[in-house]
Design a protein around this motif. Structure first.
Motif, PDB file in Angstrom:
ATOM      1  N   VAL A 288       0.846  -1.196   0.000  1.00 53.85           N
ATOM      2  CA  VAL A 288       0.000   0.000   0.000  1.00 53.85           C
ATOM      3  C   VAL A 288       0.882   1.246   0.000  1.00 53.85           C
ATOM      4  CG1 VAL A 288      -1.591   1.359   1.439  1.00 53.85           C
ATOM      5  CG2 VAL A 288      -2.027  -1.067   1.036  1.00 53.85           C
ATOM      6  N   GLU A 289       1.901   1.245   0.829  1.00 58.59           N
ATOM      7  CA  GLU A 289       2.800   2.401   0.884  1.00 58.59           C
ATOM      8  C   GLU A 289       3.522   2.586  -0.448  1.00 58.59           C
ATOM      9  OE1 GLU A 289       4.022   5.832   2.245  1.00 58.59           O
ATOM     10  OE2 GLU A 289       2.600   4.542   3.282  1.00 58.59           O
TER      11      GLU A 289
ATOM     12  N   GLU B 244      -8.055  11.598  -3.846  1.00 56.62           N
ATOM     13  CA  GLU B 244      -9.118  10.617  -4.081  1.00 56.62           C
ATOM     14  C   GLU B 244      -8.553   9.211  -4.279  1.00 56.62           C
ATOM     15  OE1 GLU B 244     -11.389  12.090  -7.394  1.00 56.62           O
ATOM     16  OE2 GLU B 244     -12.307  13.685  -6.199  1.00 56.62           O
ATOM     17  N   TYR B 245      -7.516   9.095  -5.102  1.00 56.91           N
ATOM     18  CA  TYR B 245      -6.923   7.776  -5.332  1.00 56.91           C
ATOM     19  C   TYR B 245      -6.252   7.243  -4.075  1.00 56.91           C
ATOM     20  CZ  TYR B 245      -7.949   7.712 -10.307  1.00 56.91           C
ATOM     21  OH  TYR B 245      -8.595   7.674 -11.503  1.00 56.91           O
ATOM     22  N   GLY B 246      -5.625   8.127  -3.298  1.00 57.76           N
ATOM     23  CA  GLY B 246      -5.024   7.705  -2.034  1.00 57.76           C
ATOM     24  C   GLY B 246      -6.067   7.158  -1.076  1.00 57.76           C
ATOM     25  N   GLU B 247      -7.221   7.834  -1.012  1.00 58.81           N
ATOM     26  CA  GLU B 247      -8.308   7.358  -0.154  1.00 58.81           C
ATOM     27  C   GLU B 247      -8.849   6.021  -0.662  1.00 58.81           C
ATOM     28  OE1 GLU B 247     -11.010  10.674  -0.252  1.00 58.81           O
ATOM     29  OE2 GLU B 247      -9.886  11.779   1.272  1.00 58.81           O
ATOM     30  N   HIS B 248      -8.931   5.875  -1.972  1.00 60.29           N
ATOM     31  CA  HIS B 248      -9.406   4.613  -2.553  1.00 60.29           C
ATOM     32  C   HIS B 248      -8.451   3.469  -2.196  1.00 60.29           C
ATOM     33  CE1 HIS B 248     -11.619   2.069  -5.287  1.00 60.29           C
ATOM     34  NE2 HIS B 248     -10.517   1.769  -5.946  1.00 60.29           N
ATOM     35  N   ILE B 249      -7.166   3.739  -2.271  1.00 59.86           N
ATOM     36  CA  ILE B 249      -6.151   2.734  -1.898  1.00 59.86           C
ATOM     37  C   ILE B 249      -6.346   2.332  -0.432  1.00 59.86           C
ATOM     38  CG2 ILE B 249      -3.676   2.381  -1.457  1.00 59.86           C
ATOM     39  CD1 ILE B 249      -3.178   4.141  -3.995  1.00 59.86           C
ATOM     40  N   ASP B 250      -6.544   3.333   0.440  1.00 62.40           N
ATOM     41  CA  ASP B 250      -6.740   3.053   1.869  1.00 62.40           C
ATOM     42  C   ASP B 250      -7.998   2.215   2.105  1.00 62.40           C
ATOM     43  OD1 ASP B 250      -4.455   4.364   2.738  1.00 62.40           O
ATOM     44  OD2 ASP B 250      -5.494   6.282   3.054  1.00 62.40           O
ATOM     45  N   GLU B 251      -9.083   2.558   1.400  1.00 60.12           N
ATOM     46  CA  GLU B 251     -10.329   1.802   1.564  1.00 60.12           C
ATOM     47  C   GLU B 251     -10.143   0.340   1.157  1.00 60.12           C
ATOM     48  OE1 GLU B 251     -13.374   3.766  -0.710  1.00 60.12           O
ATOM     49  OE2 GLU B 251     -13.184   5.616   0.458  1.00 60.12           O
ATOM     50  N   MET B 252      -9.481   0.133   0.019  1.00 62.46           N
ATOM     51  CA  MET B 252      -9.251  -1.243  -0.434  1.00 62.46           C
ATOM     52  C   MET B 252      -8.380  -1.997   0.564  1.00 62.46           C
ATOM     53  SD  MET B 252      -8.891  -1.033  -4.609  1.00 62.46           S
ATOM     54  CE  MET B 252      -7.222  -0.482  -4.545  1.00 62.46           C
ATOM     55  N   ALA B 253      -7.358  -1.321   1.094  1.00 64.18           N
ATOM     56  CA  ALA B 253      -6.458  -1.956   2.059  1.00 64.18           C
ATOM     57  C   ALA B 253      -7.207  -2.326   3.339  1.00 64.18           C
ATOM     58  CB  ALA B 253      -5.290  -1.035   2.375  1.00 64.18           C
TER      59      ALA B 253
ATOM     60  N   GLU C 206      -9.343  -6.555   6.790  1.00 63.70           N
ATOM     61  CA  GLU C 206     -10.460  -7.157   7.523  1.00 63.70           C
ATOM     62  C   GLU C 206     -10.712  -8.583   7.005  1.00 63.70           C
ATOM     63  OE1 GLU C 206     -15.189  -6.358   8.042  1.00 63.70           O
ATOM     64  OE2 GLU C 206     -13.889  -4.592   7.912  1.00 63.70           O
ATOM     65  N   GLU C 207     -10.646  -8.738   5.692  1.00 63.70           N
ATOM     66  CA  GLU C 207     -10.857 -10.053   5.084  1.00 63.70           C
ATOM     67  C   GLU C 207      -9.770 -11.046   5.513  1.00 63.70           C
ATOM     68  OE1 GLU C 207     -10.425 -11.650   0.582  1.00 63.70           O
ATOM     69  OE2 GLU C 207     -11.672  -9.867   0.805  1.00 63.70           O
ATOM     70  N   ILE C 208      -8.535 -10.595   5.548  1.00 58.58           N
ATOM     71  CA  ILE C 208      -7.419 -11.462   5.939  1.00 58.58           C
ATOM     72  C   ILE C 208      -7.529 -11.871   7.410  1.00 58.58           C
ATOM     73  CG2 ILE C 208      -4.915 -11.529   6.344  1.00 58.58           C
ATOM     74  CD1 ILE C 208      -4.627  -9.717   3.847  1.00 58.58           C
ATOM     75  N   MET C 209      -7.903 -10.915   8.260  1.00 56.26           N
ATOM     76  CA  MET C 209      -7.927 -11.199   9.688  1.00 56.26           C
ATOM     77  C   MET C 209      -9.185 -11.949  10.132  1.00 56.26           C
ATOM     78  SD  MET C 209      -5.013 -10.305  10.655  1.00 56.26           S
ATOM     79  CE  MET C 209      -5.134 -10.474  12.417  1.00 56.26           C
TER      80      MET C 209
END
Length: 85
Positions: free
Chosen positions: A21-22, A66-75, A80-83
């Motif tokens: 993500v970073e 906007e794209y940075g926020e989208h990246i954060d949302e996906m992450a 959550e899915e992984i954990m």
């Protein structure tokens, strides 16, 4: 065949995802800076006025955010899915 996901493996996977993500955010900022340099060159070449330059900068910053926020949302969703067991 994949081994059973332990909590330790999940945490490692989340950490790796955080690094990715970073990297994505760094790439996004790099593209923004390249675009800003291009806008600056266009202004210097008299292809664009000062007002247009600032509008372009605003649009670039808005898109980057906007794209940075989208990246954060996906992450966040993926973490959550992984954990989730």
């Amino acid at each position: 065949n994949m081994p059973q996901m332990t909590e330790e493996n999940r945490k490692k996977l989340v950490k790796m995802m955080g690094e990715r993500v970073e990297d994505a955010k760094i790439s996004l900022r790099k593209v923004r800076e390249e675009a800003r340099a291009q806008v600056l060159k266009m202004e210097a070449d008299k292809q664009m006025g000062e007002d247009e330059k600032y509008k372009a900068y605003e649009e670039l910053d808005k898109m980057t955010k906007e794209y940075g926020e989208h990246i954060d949302e996906m992450a966040d969703k993926k973490e959550e899915e992984i954990m989730t067991i």
